[in-house]
Design a protein around this motif. Structure first.
Motif, PDB file in Angstrom:
ATOM      1  N   TRP A  90      -3.026   0.482  -5.452  1.00 28.99           N
ATOM      2  CA  TRP A  90      -1.823  -0.206  -5.776  1.00 28.99           C
ATOM      3  C   TRP A  90      -2.096  -1.353  -4.502  1.00 28.99           C
ATOM      4  O   TRP A  90      -2.125  -0.922  -3.409  1.00 28.99           O
ATOM      5  CB  TRP A  90      -0.527   0.239  -5.535  1.00 28.99           C
ATOM      6  N   GLU A  91      -1.956  -2.527  -4.854  1.00 31.56           N
ATOM      7  CA  GLU A  91      -2.023  -3.647  -3.764  1.00 31.56           C
ATOM      8  C   GLU A  91      -0.624  -3.972  -3.584  1.00 31.56           C
ATOM      9  O   GLU A  91       0.071  -4.481  -4.631  1.00 31.56           O
ATOM     10  CB  GLU A  91      -2.977  -4.929  -4.222  1.00 31.56           C
ATOM     11  N   LEU A  92      -0.088  -3.914  -2.523  1.00 33.35           N
ATOM     12  CA  LEU A  92       1.262  -4.319  -2.238  1.00 33.35           C
ATOM     13  C   LEU A  92       1.385  -5.124  -1.127  1.00 33.35           C
ATOM     14  O   LEU A  92       1.222  -4.692   0.149  1.00 33.35           O
ATOM     15  CB  LEU A  92       1.885  -2.745  -1.704  1.00 33.35           C
ATOM     16  N   GLU A  93       1.792  -6.646  -1.346  1.00 38.39           N
ATOM     17  CA  GLU A  93       2.008  -7.548  -0.192  1.00 38.39           C
ATOM     18  C   GLU A  93       3.478  -7.219   0.365  1.00 38.39           C
ATOM     19  O   GLU A  93       4.323  -6.799  -0.212  1.00 38.39           O
ATOM     20  CB  GLU A  93       1.777  -8.849  -0.933  1.00 38.39           C
ATOM     21  N   LEU A  94       3.397  -7.733   1.548  1.00 42.64           N
ATOM     22  CA  LEU A  94       4.799  -7.568   2.202  1.00 42.64           C
ATOM     23  C   LEU A  94       5.290  -8.942   2.858  1.00 42.64           C
ATOM     24  O   LEU A  94       4.346  -9.485   3.274  1.00 42.64           O
ATOM     25  CB  LEU A  94       4.865  -6.585   3.576  1.00 42.64           C
ATOM     26  N   GLY A  95       6.471  -9.257   2.813  1.00 46.00           N
ATOM     27  CA  GLY A  95       6.990 -10.506   3.358  1.00 46.00           C
ATOM     28  C   GLY A  95       7.229 -10.131   4.656  1.00 46.00           C
ATOM     29  O   GLY A  95       7.160  -9.330   5.329  1.00 46.00           O
ATOM     30  N   ASP A  96       7.057 -11.472   5.625  1.00 45.90           N
ATOM     31  CA  ASP A  96       6.730 -11.181   7.025  1.00 45.90           C
ATOM     32  C   ASP A  96       8.182 -11.095   7.725  1.00 45.90           C
ATOM     33  O   ASP A  96       9.078 -11.198   6.936  1.00 45.90           O
ATOM     34  CB  ASP A  96       6.226 -12.630   7.555  1.00 45.90           C
TER      35      ASP A  96
END
Length: 312
Positions: A90-96
């Motif tokens: 899973w590629e999971l980006e996160l808001g800053d």
């Protein structure tokens, strides 16, 4: 120093970085899970020369964590997440934290990986930057409980290649982690809208002598008969935690006992972005633009000249 955007859109892992990645992935072989952290998403990466491709080296990864895009804007990147079936992660980006005040909590429970994204309860997001001379950092931000269900696992984020998913069906308890800055008054559970017959109980423990070294494992459990829900359908678990100040958090997640993840259906919120190869797209666009420009500047004038009436 100059401006960064959009010149920093692409990240670059040079040849030395590729060799280092290969070494670390080889060292991680045999691990139950491997988490790979990178500033840039895979869709905006370029790679140096190496004997193995990046996609080949990360086949043992469970979760690829990244940032950089940080939810983009206007809802386009509200859920920058994608499952990579060929590589199995899973590629999971996160808001800053700066612009969105978001942080993420991960837990691994009997090799089942779960997470929850939490937004700080600030009066405004992003919080205006105060005058540095008058800035006063509060000792703590009053926070509602943070709830992370670890069993059963959210069926949208299953990892069939890495997780022993059969353990959910043979488990004896629903398990969840609940962090709270005030004592908890209740932790209530419901499945498919029906209150769970067994109350959740605290089974955590504390380690460390002084308050500075105190570590809490905020585990809550409730008995259940997992086979009762092994009917091939998707069920919904709802967990509600309320603290002594009546601050409440409710989380809902789907679960089933199949090894196939439920589709996120998040293309409108950024899922399609995570599945692209923007370097290849930009290369193709550049070549196509060059050819179109050549046609327009070289061929079109010649055709136009050939069709002009001859001068007397």
């Amino acid at each position: 120093h100059g401006f960064a955007r959009p010149l920093n859109f692409f990240g670059y892992l040079d040849a030395d970085g590729m060799r280092l990645l290969e070494q670390r992935m080889e060292a991680a072989q045999g691990s139950n899970h491997t988490f790979l952290l990178n500033h840039y998403p895979v869709s905006t990466m370029l790679y140096g020369r190496h004997r193995r491709a990046f996609a080949d080296m990360v086949r043992g990864v469970s979760v690829f964590l990244c940032g950089h895009l940080h939810q983009l804007a206007a809802g386009i990147g509200a859920q920058l997440q994608a499952y990579k079936p060929r590589e199995g992660y899973w590629e999971l980006e996160l808001g800053d934290m700066k612009e969105h005040a978001v942080y993420r909590v991960y837990a691994v429970d009997h090799d089942l990986v779960s997470f929850v994204d939490v937004t700080l309860p600030l009066p405004a997001v992003p919080l205006p930057n105060p005058d540095l001379l008058a800035a006063r950092v509060p000792s703590a931000i009053p926070h509602p409980p943070v709830v992370l269900v670890t069993n059963p696992k959210d069926a949208r984020y299953l990892l069939p290649r890495h997780e022993p998913l059969h353990r959910m069906l043979t488990s004896s308890h629903i398990r969840l982690l609940v962090w709270a800055d005030r004592p908890l008054a209740s932790v209530a559970l419901a499945i498919d809208g029906v209150p769970h017959p067994h109350a959740a109980e605290y089974r955590g423990h504390e380690t460390g002598g002084s308050s500075a070294d105190l570590v809490k494992t905020p585990l809550w459990v409730a008995p259940w008969n997992a086979s009762q829900y092994n009917d091939g359908r998707v069920h919904w678990l709802e967990a509600t935690a309320t603290d002594a100040d009546r601050k409440t958090t409710t989380t809902r997640l789907p679960f089933h006992f199949s090894s196939t993840p439920i589709p996120l259906d998040n293309d409108a919120r950024g899922g399609w972005i995570m599945r692209q190869d923007f370097a290849a797209i930009f290369r193709t666009s550049a070549v196509a633009s060059y050819l179109l420009m050549a046609v327009f500047l070289l061929i079109v004038p010649r055709l136009w000249a050939n069709h002009l009436p001859a001068a007397d």
